[in-house]
Enzyme design. Structure first.
Site, PDB file in Angstrom:
ATOM      1  N   HIS A 364       0.687  -1.141  -0.474  1.00  7.78           N
ATOM      2  CA  HIS A 364       0.155   0.242   0.030  1.00  7.78           C
ATOM      3  C   HIS A 364       0.837   1.315  -0.064  1.00  7.78           C
ATOM      4  O   HIS A 364       0.483   2.040  -1.296  1.00  7.78           O
ATOM      5  CB  HIS A 364      -0.987   0.120   1.192  1.00  7.78           C
ATOM      6  N   GLU A 365       1.795   1.275   1.314  1.00  8.84           N
ATOM      7  CA  GLU A 365       2.553   2.449   1.109  1.00  8.84           C
ATOM      8  C   GLU A 365       3.005   2.911   0.152  1.00  8.84           C
ATOM      9  O   GLU A 365       3.665   3.874  -0.435  1.00  8.84           O
ATOM     10  CB  GLU A 365       3.286   2.642   2.576  1.00  8.84           C
ATOM     11  N   HIS A 452      -9.178   8.831   3.429  1.00 12.35           N
ATOM     12  CA  HIS A 452      -9.224   7.231   3.205  1.00 12.35           C
ATOM     13  C   HIS A 452     -10.838   6.198   3.848  1.00 12.35           C
ATOM     14  O   HIS A 452     -10.813   4.483   3.555  1.00 12.35           O
ATOM     15  CB  HIS A 452      -8.476   6.144   4.825  1.00 12.35           C
TER      16      HIS A 452
END
Length: 675
Positions: A364-365, A452
């Site tokens: 993800h990051e 988010h």
């Protein structure tokens, strides 16, 4: 509390020019580049439209060519005399098509929201242009009325409100702000320091240089929120480097990626993990190298996923590895990607007991880095939701790719990080609202959610496109994905869905892409990879419709005959009505009582719009009235009209009028569907 008469400008405007209209031309160019059309691969699609792997020298040569030709390119695509192009990235397809991503300058100043992608056929002809904004770049005065000091003061004040302790800005520069509304001269001010939760701060504030009004802000540090248990990947193979009698966590097979121990510091690189043994960690937090091994493994799997799935060599696609830092801060319950250091950083969780080093968190990051170096999606509004969703989508892809028996692939985000202490994941892709805050489908104002949570729409779309709706069990996990319209969706498989999303991200999306434009971009990508008449293209339409973005492939009712116009029609601000026509033929008798009218209009402050359907005999049917209080962007809706008194065959028109000042847009597409 704002009154209804106070017109709030939103910050996530988008205009993607010509994606649908030019799709046929792009596909045709690919088909004629060889003696016979290339056959689609099982998962990756038409090989003619797949990106080829470029060596560093080949990529550098393409970048040099694009830089040399940037003046003629700017003229070719109709930019003004004060505008110039700055080459940012390049991708080449197997059929010779080159996708070049540019930033723009105006009068020598950077244009934020002016990025664009130019597609060039093997012949050298420009076939396709995707712009972050359709607005004409014209600023009368490049001398600011507001001082730099005033802009910095505003930015520092805003950063302090978000928890920063900095008393001065790190930098400020003059720019042209073009990402929303009319392009204006502005300041971009950056404030560093730390946020209130210990995350590094890189707040960007855009200030109108004429009025001093704040136009936009976003956080340059992109986070995945979470706390909980350490992710243990079991016994895994790590690529390390031996130096004398010591080994260190340097991955020479993946661009020299290094993993460092910050030892609870918050700056610098820390100390490169190094030891005499080539066995790292002991599966518990008692050994600092355990988190280092997890991070190193996650980085390797992410690199391999992008390389073997898309042919992408590293985050910047230049063969250069980033680096990872673990043990950041004290009891820091987060992880983040930072473009400034080109690095990935992990905290140790509450009580320094649970490092946030799960495989999907790593994927993800680091995917934030890929987004930053491709579409550059603004980290706010709907584009921010797409930014976060892109990381969830590719983080999920990394987890499935890793095929780790300890952490099997699933559509749950951060499920190994027990944020609530009850074993629940951070996010659910099959039904995002299960986390208590994420959106399952699009609605006006969804861009005001935290990114988010607004990411839920694209996450849900991706799950439906991959697996379809309804109850099922995958790798031992039970899912039951709903649809906003109550109609089923048949998935095309995760591999194809990933290819479509990656191509859209790298060749169709820009910094201001919102959900309507994401639909347009993914349809264009699906058409190029798998054709416009197959199951893949229809599934993209249906999956978006299932999250309330656009119409179904059959016009919203799971079948029927459709007549569509995809040509853009500009809507003048507070001006005369405009129309877009479709010609219906081959029908018998009158139109039905449930004629479906699917409308896709890109327009800020949609309450300004009045929309009518005009029958062949001139009769009008009101689809939407104006509303001074409806400040949301865009109209993506399917209306049902009782048109049984009208002859079906003939020219039908969508009539749109903007009845108030200040906001503009265009008809992107519309469709009539006869059941």
């Amino acid at each position: 509390m704002r009154s209804n008469s106070s017109r709030r400008r939103t910050s996530h405007i988008v205009a993607v020019a010509g994606v649908t209209a030019l799709l046929a031309a792009a596909v045709q160019a690919g088909a004629t580049s060889s003696a016979a059309p290339a056959k689609p691969l099982a998962n990756k699609g038409n090989p003619a439209h797949m990106a080829v792997s470029l060596s560093p020298s080949q990529r550098a040569e393409l970048l040099r060519d694009a830089t040399s030709a940037r003046t003629s390119t700017a003229k070719d695509i109709g930019l003004g005399a004060k505008e110039a192009l700055v080459v940012r990235d390049v991708i080449k397809d197997a059929d010779g098509t080159v996708h070049t991503r540019y930033e723009r300058t105006y009068g020598g100043l950077p244009v934020l929201g002016g990025d664009l992608v130019v597609d060039t056929a093997k012949s050298g002809a420009t076939t396709h242009v995707v712009k972050a904004t359709n607005a004409t770049l014209k600023v009368a005065d490049l001398t600011p009325d507001v001082t730099t000091a005033a802009a910095e003061k505003q930015a520092v004040s805003r950063a302090k409100a978000l928890g920063s302790t900095k008393s001065a800005a790190d930098s400020a520069r003059k720019v042209i702000w073009a990402a929303s509304g009319k392009p204006v001269l502005a300041y971009e001010t950056v404030v560093g320091g730390l946020q209130d939760d210990g995350t590094p701060n890189e707040l960007h504030v855009i200030t109108d240089a004429a009025t001093g009004k704040k136009l936009y802000e976003y956080q340059g540090i992109e986070n995945a929120t979470g706390t909980g248990n350490t992710q243990y990947s079991g016994a895994v193979s790590l690529t390390t480097t031996q130096s004398g009698s010591n080994y260190n966590l340097t991955d020479g097979d993946r661009g020299g990626h290094k993993t460092y121990n910050l030892n609870h510091g918050t700056s610098g690189t820390g100390t490169l993990f190094s030891q005499t043994s080539n066995t790292w960690g002991n599966s518990t937090t008692s050994n600092a190298a355990t988190a280092g091994a997890d991070a190193h493994y996650g980085a390797a799997e992410t690199w391999d996923f992008y390389k073997n799935t898309f042919g992408r060599s590293g985050i910047k696609n230049n063969g250069v590895g980033a680096y990872s830092r673990v043990h950041y801060g004290n009891s820091y319950v987060n992880a983040f990607w930072d473009d400034g250091c080109f690095c990935m950083t992990y905290g140790d969780g509450s009580g320094n007991a649970d490092p946030l080093t799960a495989i999907d968190v790593a994927g993800h990051e680091m995917s934030h880095g890929v987004t930053s170096n491709t579409a550059g999606l603004n980290y706010s509004g709907e584009s921010g939701g797409l930014n976060e969703a892109t990381s969830d989508i590719f983080g999920t892809g990394v987890e499935f790719y890793a095929n780790n028996s300890t952490d099997v692939g699933d559509y749950l985000i951060g499920e190994k990080i027990d944020i609530n202490g009850d074993g629940t994941p951070l996010r659910y892709m099959d039904k995002p609202s299960k986390d208590g805050g994420s959106a399952d489908s699009w609605y006006s104002g969804v861009g005001n959610l935290d990114v988010h949570y607004s990411s839920g729409i694209a996450n849900h779309f991706f799950y439906l496109l991959s697996e379809g709706s309804g109850a099922k069990v995958i790798n031992g996990v039970s899912y039951n994905s709903p649809t906003s319209d109550g109609l089923p969706v048949t998935g095309i498989g995760r591999d194809k869905a990933l290819q479509i999303w990656y191509r859209a991200l790298t060749t169709k999306f820009t910094s201001t892409t919102n959900y309507a434009a994401a639909r347009t971009g993914t349809l264009a990508a699906a058409g190029e990879l798998y054709g416009t008449t197959g199951a893949e293209y229809k599934a993209v339409q249906d999956a978006w419709a299932a999250v309330a973005v656009g119409a179904r492939s059959g016009g919203g009712g799971g079948g029927g005959t459709s007549f569509e116009n995809t040509a853009d029609v500009s809507i003048p601000d507070n001006g005369a009505a405009v129309t877009s026509s479709v010609t219906v033929s081959g029908r018998t008798g009158n139109a039905p009582t449930n004629l479906a009218v699917a409308v896709d209009i890109v327009h800020t402050w949609r309450g300004d719009l009045v929309i009518d359907l005009v029958a062949p005999d001139g009769s009008t049917y009101r689809l939407k009235s104006s509303s001074s209080s409806d400040s949301a962007d865009n109209v993506q809706a399917t209306y049902t009209v009782n048109a049984s008194s009208e002859v079906a065959n003939g020219v039908w028109k969508l009539k749109v009028q903007d009845v108030a000042a200040q906001d503009t847009g265009y008809i992107n597409s519309w469709k009539l569907t006869f059941p």
